[in-house]
Design a protein around this motif. Structure first.
Motif, mmCIF file in Angstrom:
data_model
loop_
_atom_site.group_PDB
_atom_site.id
_atom_site.type_symbol
_atom_site.label_atom_id
_atom_site.label_comp_id
_atom_site.label_asym_id
_atom_site.label_seq_id
_atom_site.Cartn_x
_atom_site.Cartn_y
_atom_site.Cartn_z
ATOM 1 N N ALA A 705 0.838 -1.200 0.000
ATOM 2 C CA ALA A 705 0.000 0.000 0.000
ATOM 3 C C ALA A 705 0.874 1.253 0.000
ATOM 4 N N MET A 706 1.985 1.221 0.749
ATOM 5 C CA MET A 706 2.891 2.370 0.783
ATOM 6 C C MET A 706 3.537 2.594 -0.590
ATOM 7 N N ARG A 707 3.955 1.493 -1.232
ATOM 8 C CA ARG A 707 4.540 1.617 -2.582
ATOM 9 C C ARG A 707 3.532 2.213 -3.556
ATOM 10 N N HIS A 708 2.294 1.758 -3.440
ATOM 11 C CA HIS A 708 1.222 2.258 -4.317
ATOM 12 C C HIS A 708 1.067 3.771 -4.143
ATOM 13 N N MET A 709 1.064 4.230 -2.888
ATOM 14 C CA MET A 709 0.915 5.661 -2.621
ATOM 15 C C MET A 709 2.114 6.451 -3.162
ATOM 16 N N GLU A 710 3.314 5.867 -3.035
ATOM 17 C CA GLU A 710 4.520 6.520 -3.562
ATOM 18 C C GLU A 710 4.437 6.650 -5.087
ATOM 19 N N GLU A 711 3.990 5.568 -5.752
ATOM 20 C CA GLU A 711 3.856 5.601 -7.222
ATOM 21 C C GLU A 711 2.891 6.699 -7.653
ATOM 22 N N LYS A 712 1.764 6.831 -6.913
ATOM 23 C CA LYS A 712 0.771 7.861 -7.240
ATOM 24 C C LYS A 712 1.374 9.258 -7.038
ATOM 25 N N GLN A 713 2.149 9.405 -5.967
ATOM 26 C CA GLN A 713 2.770 10.695 -5.674
ATOM 27 C C GLN A 713 3.778 11.062 -6.759
ATOM 28 N N ASN A 714 4.597 10.089 -7.180
ATOM 29 C CA ASN A 714 5.588 10.334 -8.237
ATOM 30 C C ASN A 714 4.903 10.672 -9.564
ATOM 31 N N LEU A 715 3.785 9.966 -9.829
ATOM 32 C CA LEU A 715 3.032 10.231 -11.067
ATOM 33 C C LEU A 715 2.497 11.670 -11.049
ATOM 34 N N LEU A 716 1.981 12.071 -9.889
ATOM 35 C CA LEU A 716 1.448 13.428 -9.761
ATOM 36 C C LEU A 716 2.548 14.464 -10.017
ATOM 37 N N LYS A 717 3.744 14.201 -9.507
ATOM 38 C CA LYS A 717 4.860 15.133 -9.726
ATOM 39 C C LYS A 717 5.208 15.234 -11.203
ATOM 40 N N GLU A 718 5.209 14.091 -11.899
ATOM 41 C CA GLU A 718 5.510 14.085 -13.343
ATOM 42 C C GLU A 718 4.468 14.880 -14.120
ATOM 43 N N VAL A 719 3.187 14.671 -13.751
ATOM 44 C CA VAL A 719 2.094 15.382 -14.432
ATOM 45 C C VAL A 719 2.241 16.888 -14.206
ATOM 46 N N CYS A 720 2.550 17.278 -12.972
ATOM 47 C CA CYS A 720 2.736 18.710 -12.653
ATOM 48 C C CYS A 720 3.857 19.306 -13.498
ATOM 49 N N ALA A 721 4.943 18.557 -13.648
ATOM 50 C CA ALA A 721 6.081 19.041 -14.432
ATOM 51 C C ALA A 721 5.686 19.222 -15.897
ATOM 52 N N MET A 722 4.963 18.252 -16.446
ATOM 53 C CA MET A 722 4.556 18.319 -17.856
ATOM 54 C C MET A 722 3.583 19.466 -18.107
ATOM 55 N N LEU A 723 2.719 19.721 -17.103
ATOM 56 C CA LEU A 723 1.713 20.780 -17.283
ATOM 57 C C LEU A 723 2.200 22.135 -16.778
ATOM 58 N N LYS A 724 3.451 22.125 -16.279
ATOM 59 C CA LYS A 724 4.033 23.382 -15.744
ATOM 60 C C LYS A 724 3.093 23.985 -14.697
ATOM 61 N N SER A 725 2.773 23.192 -13.697
ATOM 62 C CA SER A 725 1.827 23.642 -12.670
ATOM 63 C C SER A 725 2.281 23.110 -11.310
ATOM 64 N N SER A 726 1.854 23.790 -10.249
ATOM 65 C CA SER A 726 2.084 23.256 -8.904
ATOM 66 C C SER A 726 0.961 22.267 -8.585
ATOM 67 N N GLU A 727 1.153 21.446 -7.546
ATOM 68 C CA GLU A 727 0.138 20.441 -7.185
ATOM 69 C C GLU A 727 -1.193 21.099 -6.840
ATOM 70 N N LYS A 728 -1.143 22.208 -6.101
ATOM 71 C CA LYS A 728 -2.397 22.826 -5.650
ATOM 72 C C LYS A 728 -3.178 23.466 -6.809
ATOM 73 N N ASP A 729 -2.467 23.819 -7.905
ATOM 74 C CA ASP A 729 -3.150 24.463 -9.045
ATOM 75 C C ASP A 729 -3.429 23.508 -10.200
ATOM 76 N N ILE A 730 -3.181 22.198 -10.005
ATOM 77 C CA ILE A 730 -3.232 21.280 -11.142
ATOM 78 C C ILE A 730 -4.646 21.128 -11.724
ATOM 79 N N ILE A 731 -5.674 21.110 -10.884
ATOM 80 C CA ILE A 731 -7.067 20.981 -11.372
ATOM 81 C C ILE A 731 -7.422 22.199 -12.218
ATOM 82 N N LYS A 732 -7.022 23.362 -11.710
ATOM 83 C CA LYS A 732 -7.297 24.609 -12.432
ATOM 84 C C LYS A 732 -6.603 24.605 -13.799
#
Length: 879
Positions: A705-732
Motif C-alpha cells: 500500500a505504501m509503494r502504491h501511494m509513492e507511485e501515485k505521488q511520483n506520477l502526480l509530480k511528473e504530471v505537474c512538471a509536464m503541465l508546468k503547474s504546482s500540485e495545488k493548481d493542477i485541477i485549475k
C-alpha cells in the motif's frame, strides 16, 4: 389412505431413521464440493461420495438426510409430464460399512407399512435378477407376499455411474390401479402405463467397478437409499401430479393468480404455469446456495431456468416483472425446512429481479434482430427463416421459437423447423460428449487423491512457521514412491505441518522441506479431495525418502503479508456492512501476499464517498491496534456470538472464530496478524461489478500500500512538471487546457465543414453514369463517420437518380458510407449489399438497409480498389 403433508413427510422420514441410530444432517449445498463430475447436486448420495469411497471419514457410520437436488437433463419435459421437475428433494438413509441388506429391507418395510400406513396390497417390490440374498430377506424378514416380488435385469435394478462403487438395488412400488399383477410382463406393462409408481430405491453398494469393467467386491459394503419426497407426497395425498402436492400447489396457485389464468382450463397454459412454478423454485434454491447467473456452468443453468420462467410468463400475458412474487411464495412454503431462504429472501429477490429485467432487455434485442432478418428476407424475396438464425435467436438471446414463428406468421413467413431442430440436437450432443465417462468423483485419478482416510495429516502452523515431522507419503503424478530425487516435481505428505493449505480464499504457503539427505522447495500447499494436506514440491538437492524426519520451514515474510491481507479482508467485510447495510454478505475472496480481493452482495456501484468511508473506517481500526484473537466454539455458540459466516455445510460442529477487537468477528480457519496495527495501511485500488448483484473490491496493505501511494505521488509530480503547474493548481490548469482544446476542436470542425462543402461540386462532377444511374465513389481524407454521413445525405439530395459511396481515412482506419435515392432502389440498387462487398476490399465488414448503409475497414491502402469495386457491384446489381 392417510393424507400426509409434504413437510410432515420429510420430518417423519428423518425422525424414523434417527430412531434407528442415524445422524440427521441438513441438506448439503446444491454446489458440489470437491466433485468435478457434477455441476449441481443431483442425488441424495452425491454430497456423501467421499464417505462411500473412504477418502473422508463420516461423522457417523449411519446418516440420514433430505437433500436438495437439481436435474436439468429432461428440461423440455418439465410441465408436460406429471413427474418431471428440475428441483426435487431426495430422502435418504446411508450406511458406511455398518448395516447392510438384512437391516435396511425390514426398516424400509416398517416405515412404508407402519409409519405411512400404506396398504400392503398396494405395494410391489423389484430386485436384481441375480440377488437371491435380497429375495430371501424380503420373503423371510418382512410379511410381503413373495408373489409381489419381481426380478428385473441390470437396466432396472443395478445402480452404477461410470467407474467406482456400484451394486444391485431393490425398489418399492405403489400400485395406483386395481387387481393383482401376477407376472413380470404385466408388471412392466403397468409401469409403462403409470399404474405402477416406483418411489423408493435401496442400493446395495457392494462392488467397485474398475476401468476394465471388472466388478470387485468391496470389503465393507454400503447402503445408499433414495426416496423422492415429491413422489411419495403424490401417493400420500392421492394426486397424480407433483404440481398438485400441497407445497407446490401453493406456489402454482400464486402463479395462476398473477397470470389471471385458471389452472386446468387450458392445456397449453397449464404447461406454462407448471414451468414457472418449477423453475422459480429451482432458481430460489440455487441462489440461496450461492449460485450466480452467468453464461457458463451452473450459472448458465440458473440463467436458463430463470429466463425460461420469464418467457412463459410472457406467453401467459404477464407484461410486468413478476418472478420475485413467486420467489416469496417459494420461501413461504419451504422456509420451515430451509431457514436460509427467509434469511436471504431480499437478496434472492434482488438477483431474480435484476436478471428478469436483463432478460426483458435481451428479448427486445431479439425483436430488433428478428426485424433485420425479416427485412433481409423481404429484400431477397424469401419467406423461410433459416434454422440457424432462429436457433441463434433462441440460444443467444433467449428468444422463444414460438414467438419467432408467431411474428413470422403475421408476415406470411415461417421458420425452417427441421434445421432448427437439427441445431438443437447438435447442441445437446456437444453437451453430452463434453462429459463422457467420468471417475466417481470426476477428479484426476492421481495418487494424492487416493490416500486412505486412515492417513492423518495435521496443520500446526497458527503460532509457528517451522517444525519437525515425519514424511509418511511421497508421490508423483502417476504413483506412490519411496524416494524422490533432485529435479523431480512431486508431492510430500507429513504427519504434521506448519504449511497452510489453500482454503477459504487464502493461498497455500511456500517454503522448504529439508531432510538429512535432501532439500525441496514447496511451491504450493493444498488439500486433496479427502482433506489431507499435500505439499507440492520440487527437489532442489539430494534425495528425500519416506519415513525420514524433516524440518518444514514456511516463508515467514510471505506468510506475514498474507496474514495482513487476510485480517484486512475481515475488517473490510465488517466495514462494508457498516457503510452499505446488513444485506452485504461475502460471495468470495482471494488473499495472497500481494493483494486481497473481496466479492460481496450489493446491487449498485459504490460511490467515491462510500469507498472513502469504507477505507477510512478500516484504517481507523488499524490505528487503534486492536487485538486479533481466535477461539474454538460450537457452531451454535458461534451463531449466538454474532460471528459472520454463511453457515453452510462446509462448517463442522466445532469452528474457529477470529475477532478483531470488538469490531469484527468471523468464522475462519486462516492465518492472521496478532493485532490490527501490523497491517500498517489499507488502500482500495479498484471496485467493480462481477455478476448480477455482486461487486468486487481489490485492495492492498502494508508495504504494498505504501509503494502504491509513492507511485501515485511520483506520477502526480511528473504530471505537474509536464503541465508546468504546482500540485495545488493542477485541477485549475487541466480545466484551462480542456477549455482551450474545446475551442481548437470547434475551429477544426468548422474548417472540416467548409472543406467538405467546398468539395461538393468536385464530388458531384466525379459521378459516373452506369445504365442511367449516377454513381459517386469518392475518397475524402480525415472526415469522421458523422460528417461523412451528413455529406452523403447532401450529395444524395443533389444527384438525381443514383447512389453515393464515400470513403475516408481517419487515423489509419477507413470509414465507409453508402446512400441511394428511392427511385434507384426499384432498379436493383441496395446499399447494404454494396457496402458489404466494398468493405471486404478495405479489410472490414458492415451492412445496412437498401437506401443507407455504413461500415469500417482496417486497410486505407486499398481505398482505390474499393472505389473500383463500387462500380463493379453497382453494374452487377443493375443487371
Amino acid at each position: 389412505m392417510k393424507y400426509i403433508g409434504t413437510n410432515e413427510l420429510r420430518e417423519l422420514y428423518l425422525k424414523f431413521f434417527e430412531s434407528k441410530e442415524h445422524l440427521r444432517l441438513g441438506s448439503f449445498s446444491l454446489v458440489p464440493k470437491n466433485d468435478k463430475s457434477l455441476l449441481l447436486i443431483n442425488a441424495g448420495m452425491a454430497p456423501l461420495k467421499p464417505y462411500f469411497t473412504g477418502l473422508e471419514t463420516p461423522p457417523r457410520k449411519r446418516i440420514t438426510t433430505c437433500q436438495k437436488c437439481i436435474r436439468t437433463g429432461d428440461i423440455e419435459n418439465v410441465g408436460k409430464t406429471s413427474r418431471h421437475g428440475t428441483f426435487f428433494e431426495m430422502l435418504g438413509n446411508f450406511s458406511f460399512g455398518d448395516y447392510f441388506k438384512e437391516e435396511v429391507i425390514p426398516w424400509a418395510w416398517e416405515f412404508v407399512t407402519e409409519v405411512l400406513q400404506i396398504p400392503k396390497d398396494k405395494l410391489y417390490v423389484t430386485i436384481y435378477l441375480e440377488d437371491d440374498e435380497a429375495f430371501d430377506i424380503w420373503s423371510k424378514k418382512t410379511d410381503i407376499d413373495p408373489k409381489r416380488i419381481f426380478r428385473l435385469g441390470k437396466d432396472d435394478n443395478f445402480w452404477e455411474i461410470g467407474v467406482g462403487p456400484c451394486g444391485p438395488c431393490t425398489e418399492i412400488h405403489f400400485d395406483r390401479g386395481e387387481g393383482p399383477i401376477s407376472n413380470v410382463e404385466d408388471f412392466l406393462k403397468a409401469s409403462d402405463e403409470d399404474r405402477i409408481v416406483e418411489f423408493w430405491n435401496l442400493v446395495f453398494t457392494q462392488f467397485d467397478k474398475d476401468e476394465e469393467g471388472n466388478y470387485n467386491r468391496l470389503e465393507h459394503p454400503n447402503i445408499d437409499t433414495g426416496m423422492g419426497l415429491e413422489r411419495i407426497a403424490t401417493i400420500m395425498q392421492g394426486v397424480d401430479n407433483i404440481f398438485e402436492i400441497d407445497t407446490v400447489k401453493n406456489i402454482l396457485g400464486k402463479v395462476s393468480k398473477l397470470a389471471n389464468v385458471a389452472y386446468g382450463a387450458d392445456k397449453d397454459k397449464d404447461v406454462s404455469l407448471r414451468i414457472i412454478t418449477d423453475h422459480v423454485k429451482s432458481v430460489t434454491m440455487m441462489i440461496s446456495d450461492g449460485v450466480q447467473p452467468s453464461n457458463e456452468g451452473r450459472g448458465y443453468v440458473l440463467r436458463r431456468l430463470l429466463r425460461r420462467a420469464a418467457r412463459h410468463g410472457r406467453l401467459l400475458g404477464i407484461k410486468d416483472l413478476f418472478l420475485t412474487e413467486i420467489v416469496a411464495s417459494v420461501v413461504e412454503n419451504y422456509k420451515g425446512a430451509y431457514p436460509v431462504l427467509e434469511e436471504k429472501q431480499e437478496y434472492i429477490e434482488k438477483i431474480v429481479s435484476l436478471e428478469e429485467e436483463r432478460f426483458n432487455e435481451t428479448i427486445d434485442s431479439g425483436m430488433n434482430i428478428l426485424s433485420d432478418y425479416i427485412e433481409e428476407m423481404i429484400a431477397s424475396k424469401e419467406n423461410i427463416l433459416k434454422g440457424e438464425k432462429a436457433f441463434k435467436l433462441y440460444d443467444t438471446y433467449g428468444f422463444p421459437i414460438e414467438l419467432t414463428e408467431e411474428i413470422l406468421e403475421e408476415k406470411g413467413m415461417k421458420v425452417d423447423k427441421d434445421a432448427f431442430k437439427k441445431e438443437m440436437e447438435e447442441q445437446r450432443q456437444r453437451a453430452r460428449s463434453a462429459r463422457g465417462e467420468t471417475s466417481y468423483m470426476g477428479n484426476d485419478e492421481k495418487p494424492i487423491n487416493k490416500i486412505e482416510s486412515s492417513v492423518n495429516t495435521k496443520f500446526d502452523g497458527y503460532g509457528k512457521v517451522e517444525l519437525k515431522s515425519n514424511i509418511i507419503l511421497l508421490a508423483d503424478e502417476n504413483e506412490f514412491k519411496e524416494v524422490i530425487v533432485k529435479g523431480e516435481k512431486a508431492y510430500i505428505v507429513t504427519e504434521k505441518t506448519p504449511f497452510y493449505a489453500e482454503m477459504g480464499g487464502q493461498v497455500g504457503d511456500k517454503g522448504y522441506i529439508i531432510t538429512s539427505t535432501g532439500e525441496a522447495f514447496v511451491y504450493d500447499t493444498k488439500n486433496n479431495i479427502g482433506g489431507k494436506i499435500i505439499h507440492y514440491v520440487e527437489v532442489l538437492n539430494g534425495e528425500i525418502k519416506t519415513n525420514q524426519e524433516a524440518t518444514l520451514k514456511v516463508d515467514a515474510r510471505r506468510r506475514k503479508n498474507i496474514a495482513r491481507n487476510h485480517t484486512a479482508t475481515h475488517m473490510l467485510h465488517k466495514a462494508l456492512k457498516d457503510v452499505l447495510g446488513s444485506h452485504v454478505n461475502q460471495s468470495g475472496s482471494y488473499v495472497d501476499d500481494e493483494r486481497l480481493r473481496f466479492d460481496f452482495s450489493h446491487f449498485q456501484a459504490l460511490s467515491l464517498e462510500e469507498i472513502e468511508k469504507i477505507e477510512k473506517l478500516v484504517n481507523d481500526k488499524i490505528m487503534e491496534v486492536l487485538n486479533v484473537g481466535t477461539e474454538v466454539m460450537t457452531l451454535e455458540e458461534a451463531k449466538n456470538s454474532g460471528a459472520m459466516a454463511l453457515f453452510d455445510d462446509k462448517y463442522k460442529d466445532d469452528v474457529r472464530v477470529v475477532s478483531v477487537g470488538e469490531f469484527s468477528k468471523e468464522l475462519c480457519g486462516g492465518t492472521h496478524v496478532i493485532n490490527s496495527g501490523e497491517i500498517g495501511l489499507f488502500k482500495i485500488v479498484s471496485e467493480s461489478g462481477v455478476a448480477a448483484g455482486i461487486r468486487r473490491i481489490e485492495a492492498i496493505t502494508g508495504i504494498n500500500a505504501m509503494r502504491h501511494m509513492e507511485e501515485k505521488q511520483n506520477l502526480l509530480k511528473e504530471v505537474c512538471a509536464m503541465l508546468k503547474s504546482s500540485e495545488k493548481d493542477i485541477i485549475k490548469r487541466i480545466s484551462q487546457l480542456n477549455s482551450e482544446l474545446k475551442e481548437k476542436d470547434k475551429e477544426i470542425a468548422e474548417l472540416k465543414k467548409k472543406l467538405t462543402q467546398g468539395s461538393e461540386n468536385d464530388i458531384l462532377d466525379s459521378a459516373k453514369d452506369i445504365q442511367g444511374i449516377k454513381v459517386i465513389a469518392y475518397e475524402i481524407d480525415g472526415v469522421d463517420a458523422n460528417s461523412l454521413r451528413d455529406l452523403g445525405d447532401k450529395l444524395r439530395n443533389k444527384i438525381g437518380t443514383g447512389v453515393v459511396v464515400l470513403f475516408s481515412n481517419v487515423g489509419g482506419k477507413v470509414n465507409l458510407v453508402s446512400m441511394a435515392t428511392k427511385d434507384s432502389l426499384d432498379k436493383g440498387i441496395h446499399c447494404g449489399k454494396i457496402i458489404k462487398e466494398v468493405a471486404s476490399v478495405v479489410g472490414g465488414g458492415g451492412g445496412g438497409r437498401p437506401d443507407m448503409a455504413q461500415a469500417g475497414g482496417k486497410n486505407p491502402a486499398a481505398i482505390k480498389d474499393g472505389i473500383n469495386k463500387v462500380y463493379e457491384v453497382v453494374e452487377a446489381l443493375l443487371k
